[in-house]
Design a protein around this motif. Structure first.
Motif, mmCIF file in Angstrom:
data_model
loop_
_atom_site.group_PDB
_atom_site.id
_atom_site.type_symbol
_atom_site.label_atom_id
_atom_site.label_comp_id
_atom_site.label_asym_id
_atom_site.label_seq_id
_atom_site.Cartn_x
_atom_site.Cartn_y
_atom_site.Cartn_z
ATOM 1 N N SER A 131 -18.091 6.089 -0.368
ATOM 2 C CA SER A 131 -16.785 6.219 -1.031
ATOM 3 C C SER A 131 -16.169 7.578 -0.753
ATOM 4 N N HIS B 47 -1.941 13.767 -1.484
ATOM 5 C CA HIS B 47 -1.960 13.006 -2.736
ATOM 6 C C HIS B 47 -2.530 11.605 -2.511
ATOM 7 N N ASP C 208 -12.692 8.372 1.321
ATOM 8 C CA ASP C 208 -11.608 9.160 0.731
ATOM 9 C C ASP C 208 -11.216 10.319 1.646
ATOM 10 N N ASP D 83 -7.400 5.203 -5.121
ATOM 11 C CA ASP D 83 -8.777 5.485 -5.537
ATOM 12 C C ASP D 83 -9.481 4.199 -5.976
ATOM 13 N N LYS D 84 -8.769 3.374 -6.723
ATOM 14 C CA LYS D 84 -9.341 2.105 -7.183
ATOM 15 C C LYS D 84 -9.609 1.175 -5.999
ATOM 16 N N TYR D 85 -8.714 1.186 -5.025
ATOM 17 C CA TYR D 85 -8.889 0.333 -3.838
ATOM 18 C C TYR D 85 -10.132 0.746 -3.057
ATOM 19 N N TYR E 270 0.750 11.824 1.506
ATOM 20 C CA TYR E 270 0.144 10.888 0.566
ATOM 21 C C TYR E 270 -0.656 9.850 1.357
ATOM 22 N N ALA F 64 -2.935 8.210 -4.826
ATOM 23 C CA ALA F 64 -2.583 7.583 -6.100
ATOM 24 C C ALA F 64 -3.808 6.929 -6.734
ATOM 25 N N ASP F 65 -3.708 6.675 -8.031
ATOM 26 C CA ASP F 65 -4.805 6.020 -8.746
ATOM 27 C C ASP F 65 -5.136 4.667 -8.117
ATOM 28 N N ALA F 66 -4.096 3.964 -7.654
ATOM 29 C CA ALA F 66 -4.318 2.650 -7.050
ATOM 30 C C ALA F 66 -5.138 2.763 -5.768
ATOM 31 N N ARG G 244 -7.570 10.571 3.724
ATOM 32 C CA ARG G 244 -6.627 11.676 3.531
ATOM 33 C C ARG G 244 -6.366 12.407 4.846
#
Length: 330
Positions: free
Chosen positions: A267, A228, A271, A234-236, A285, A230-232, A275
């Motif tokens: 990017s 997982h 990611d 992905d934004k980071y 996470y 979090a949206d934060a 992960r």
């Protein structure tokens, strides 16, 4: 045994052959699990080739080494169509090159001309090779690990940006500390003695541990895909990459240092590696520390520095550290 336990076993086995390079071992395994290709750079004699061979030796995988030289041809890498004759019949058959393996060591990749380097592009990106109009698929487990020497530039060809971006990470190997170098001396001395005893038939009998099966890698990849973020987070990741594109908004230093920013491929690489780092750390996470831990290896070969930065001796790692300092997690 779970996929995590088997990967830990792989890490431990590699650690027995590579002393004092735990971070390098982790990066090689992350590249394998993230289904990417790695560029490994370091001075001669720092165990670049040994580290990659240690990974392949402990895996249930076909290993191939390509020694890049200035006179190498693209067909020497990809393979070629060969004319076969049987009786009165003749036919062309594809003779696969050394690129058709699970783990491919492209040794001293910067010693081959651009035409040969570009022969790797399709295989690395598309996982296939096209020869004489026919497409030949690579194995499901396929990884290119390329090495290059950063100091000896005579007779070398710098990798173009298009090819550099194909590598998931750029891993640096540095000098080991003195205490680790002592262990290296003892390790190699023991290996030489064991090899001599084996030649004389005096080696102690014992079964070599079974290699780690390929299914372990595929199982680990499935688990990593479920990690997982979090949206934060992905934004980071997006903010860190965006800072390389608009450096003027993040201080005068970054404005002076960065000429070309990082593409969305960076990017995606950040990611995937974040992960994978979280999975190897035993979490389901992604933590901000996962992103920061892997960031230099993802940015190192993608940042385009200005002549001013190069003149001042500013390194991509210094630029990355400044980006981390300037970009906040929101």
């Amino acid at each position: 045994m779970s996929a995590k336990e088997r990967i830990e076993e792989l890490r431990a086995r590699m650690g027995q052959s590579i002393i004092g390079q735990r971070a390098v071992i982790d990066r090689l395994i992350i590249g394998l699990l993230a289904n990417g290709n790695l560029l490994v750079e370091g001075l001669p004699g720092l165990a670049k080739t040994r580290a990659i061979k240690a990974l392949a030796k402990n895996m249930e995988a076909k290993f191939s080494r390509i020694q890049f030289t200035p006179d190498l041809l693209p067909s020497d890498v990809t393979g070629t169509e060969v004319l076969y004759k049987s009786g009165d019949e003749t036919e062309f058959r594809f003779d696969p090159g050394p690129i058709f393996a699970n783990i491919v060591l492209a040794d001293e990749i910067n010693r081959a001309p651009a035409k040969v380097q570009s022969a790797l592009l399709e295989a690395m990106e598309e996982r296939q090779v096209t020869v004489a109009g026919k497409t030949h698929k690579m194995e499901p487990l396929f990884m290119v690990m390329a090495t290059q020497n950063p100091v000896e530039q005579e007779g070398t060809y710098a990798l173009p940006e298009a090819q550099m971006d194909r590598f998931l990470m750029h891993v640096n190997i540095t000098y080991p500390p003195v205490e680790d170098e002592v262990e290296v001396i003892r390790l190699v001395r023991g290996e030489e003695i064991a090899a001599l005893e084996e030649q004389q038939g005096q080696a102690a009998s014992g079964d070599r541990p079974a290699p780690i099966p390929q299914e372990t890698v595929f199982a680990a990849r499935r688990e990593i895909a479920a990690i997982h973020a979090a949206d934060a987070i992905d934004k980071y990741i997006a903010d860190l990459v965006n800072a390389t594109r608009v450096p003027a908004e993040f201080g005068d230093d970054l404005k002076r240092w960065i000429e070309v920013g990082i593409s969305p491929r960076g990017s995606l690489a950040l990611d995937k590696c974040s992960r994978t780092h979280a999975w190897m750390s035993g979490r389901d996470y992604v933590d901000p520390e996962d992103v920061r831990a892997i960031l230099p290896d993802v940015f190192r070969h993608r940042l385009g520095l200005t002549f001013e930065a190069q003149g001042e001796g500013v390194t991509p790692d210094q630029v990355t550290a400044e980006i981390v300092r300037q970009v906040a997690l929101t």
